[in-house]
Design an enzyme around this catalytic site. Structure first.
Site, short mmCIF file in Angstrom:
data_model
loop_
_atom_site.label_atom_id
_atom_site.label_comp_id
_atom_site.label_asym_id
_atom_site.label_seq_id
_atom_site.Cartn_x
_atom_site.Cartn_y
_atom_site.Cartn_z
N SER A 236 0.83 -1.21 0.00
CA SER A 236 0.00 0.00 0.00
C SER A 236 0.87 1.26 0.00
O SER A 236 0.55 2.24 -0.68
CB SER A 236 -0.94 0.01 1.21
OG SER A 236 -1.92 -0.99 1.10
N HIS A 271 -3.82 4.32 7.33
CA HIS A 271 -3.81 4.63 5.90
C HIS A 271 -4.23 6.08 5.64
O HIS A 271 -3.63 6.78 4.83
CB HIS A 271 -4.75 3.68 5.15
CG HIS A 271 -4.17 2.32 4.91
ND1 HIS A 271 -3.97 1.81 3.66
CD2 HIS A 271 -3.76 1.37 5.77
CE1 HIS A 271 -3.45 0.60 3.76
NE2 HIS A 271 -3.32 0.31 5.04
N ARG A 272 -5.27 6.52 6.33
CA ARG A 272 -5.79 7.87 6.11
C ARG A 272 -4.75 8.92 6.50
O ARG A 272 -4.57 9.91 5.80
CB ARG A 272 -7.08 8.06 6.91
CG ARG A 272 -7.77 9.39 6.66
CD ARG A 272 -9.02 9.54 7.50
NE ARG A 272 -10.02 8.54 7.19
CZ ARG A 272 -10.39 7.56 8.03
NH1 ARG A 272 -9.84 7.47 9.23
NH2 ARG A 272 -11.31 6.69 7.67
#
Length: 400
Positions: A236, A271-272
């Site tokens: 990611s 992730h944010r």
């Protein structure tokens, strides 16, 4: 306008003195980098660094014709001795413009961090923008009058600087972007070249001379990329890096939220927090509609969660439902997604999981998911110009 990069490294250079890290250990010979300094048409020196005279000589140039020395950032450590014959070094107040006797015009560009950027316009009209380490332009107009011919900046440390310039069209399709201020946080060798190419940029060795405004092939950025790897492999992060210099990105979260699941909420929050503030998030599994529409680049994270949702919809976990039409319905939905990837005009980076290299799942439903994800990954990869495998944070190019 001719630009010679006397150095391309961070202020402390690369390798850093007495630093035992792997990047510094491998930064030897042609991979070593002195502190960044730019010599323009042998008349203008941007940043005065130790050994500038010898660096210029090695590159086949002399500093005897330099008429102006400008600094872009505070120089820590002991004072750098001014070589004989050079004018005193200084900085230009933000927004002010100098006209040199050589005919070059230099305008100071305000930064969002300590330091000054310089826009240099040659007598023949070629335009260069040089940014200090750790700096990005502030107070940009809605649209630039025209794109720069070349931008020299801290692409690795401040990719958002490139994104800001692209947002106002100061960086256009033909702008050459050169990465400098390279520190030991930048990956060495071919990995640096690959990462910069994903941003439409490149690095050059110390002593390289470039012609500003001369045609140069801009690194080709793949329009469709699949990033695969195991759990916590760094896939990611790699996907996000590939789009960090774009001014606008739609982050497609296929996992959605899970009420009452604190561990899942922590994953989503991680992730944010890592994503640029300018990115927009869509929590959806309706990927076909997004792929078929026009808009900014898509980052899809991830295909394995999309497949989980698709299998939930047909109750694929139940053997009877699977045999009674669920398999055919899933295959149709997967084919629609693959066709949309093939026909999309958007830049797409998709993340998926590799699940077929471990222990064979004990249940029929688990084996079914493994098999369908393998098929989906293969079909999706067939439509991508680039396919990457991430292992232990290291990226292997499988295609492209």
């Amino acid at each position: 306008m001719e630009l010679t990069l006397l150095g391309t490294g961070a202020p402390d250079g690369l390798p850093r003195p007495d630093c035992p890290c792997a990047a510094c250990a491998t930064a030897r010979g042609a991979r070593s980098r002195a502190a960044t300094a730019l010599l323009i048409d042998d008349a203008l020196l941007l940043d005065l660094t130790p050994g500038a005279v010898f660096a210029a000589a090695r590159a086949g140039h002399s500093l005897t014709g330099v008429r102006q020395v400008l600094l872009t950032h505070p120089h820590d450590g002991p004072a750098v001795e001014l070589p004989a014959g050079l004018p005193p070094a200084g900085r230009v107040p933000d927004g002010r413009e100098l006209t040199l006797i050589s005919g070059h015009r230099v305008r100071a560009v305000p930064m969002d961090a300590p330091g000054t950027g310089y826009e240099v316009t040659a007598p023949e009209g070629a335009r260069l923008l040089y940014l200090p380490p750790g700096g990005a332009p502030s107070g940009l107009a809605d649209r630039a009058a025209q794109p720069y011919d070349m931008v020299v900046a801290d692409v690795v440390g401040r990719p958002d600087a490139v994104a800001r310039l692209r947002a106002v069209e100061a960086i256009g399709p033909a702008t050459e972007v050169v990465a400098v201020h390279l520190d030991h946080d930048a990956p060495p060798g071919a990995e640096l070249d690959r990462r910069l190419a994903a941003s439409g940029a490149r690095a050059v060795p110390d002593g390289t001379t470039l012609a500003v405004g001369e045609y140069h092939a801009v690194p080709e950025v793949p329009r469709r990329t699949l990033v695969t790897g195991g759990a916590r492999s760094g896939k990611s992060v790699e996907a996000e890096r590939r789009l960090e210099t774009y001014p606008e990105v739609v982050y497609v979260a296929t996992g959605g939220g899970r009420e009452g699941d604190a561990e899942w909420a922590a994953r989503i929050g991680l992730h944010r927090d890592r994503r640029p503030a300018a990115w927009r998030t869509e929590e959806t599994c309706e990927l076909v509609e997004l792929l078929e529409s026009d808009g900014p680049p898509l980052l899809i994270d991830c295909l394995s969660l999309w497949l989980t949702d698709a299998m939930d919809r047909v109750n694929a976990w139940d053997d009877a439902a699977w045999a009674g039409g669920g398999e055919g319905t899933l295959q149709k939905r997967t084919a629609e997604l693959v066709a949309a990837v093939r026909g999309t005009r958007r830049t797409v980076v998709a993340v998926t999981n590799e699940t077929g290299s471990g222990v064979v799942p004990a249940s029929a439903a688990g084996r079914r998911f493994r098999d369908e994800l393998g098929r989906l990954n293969a079909a999706f990869a067939d439509e991508c110009e680039q396919v990457l495998l991430v292992v232990a944070g290291q990226v292997l190019t499988l295609r492209g």
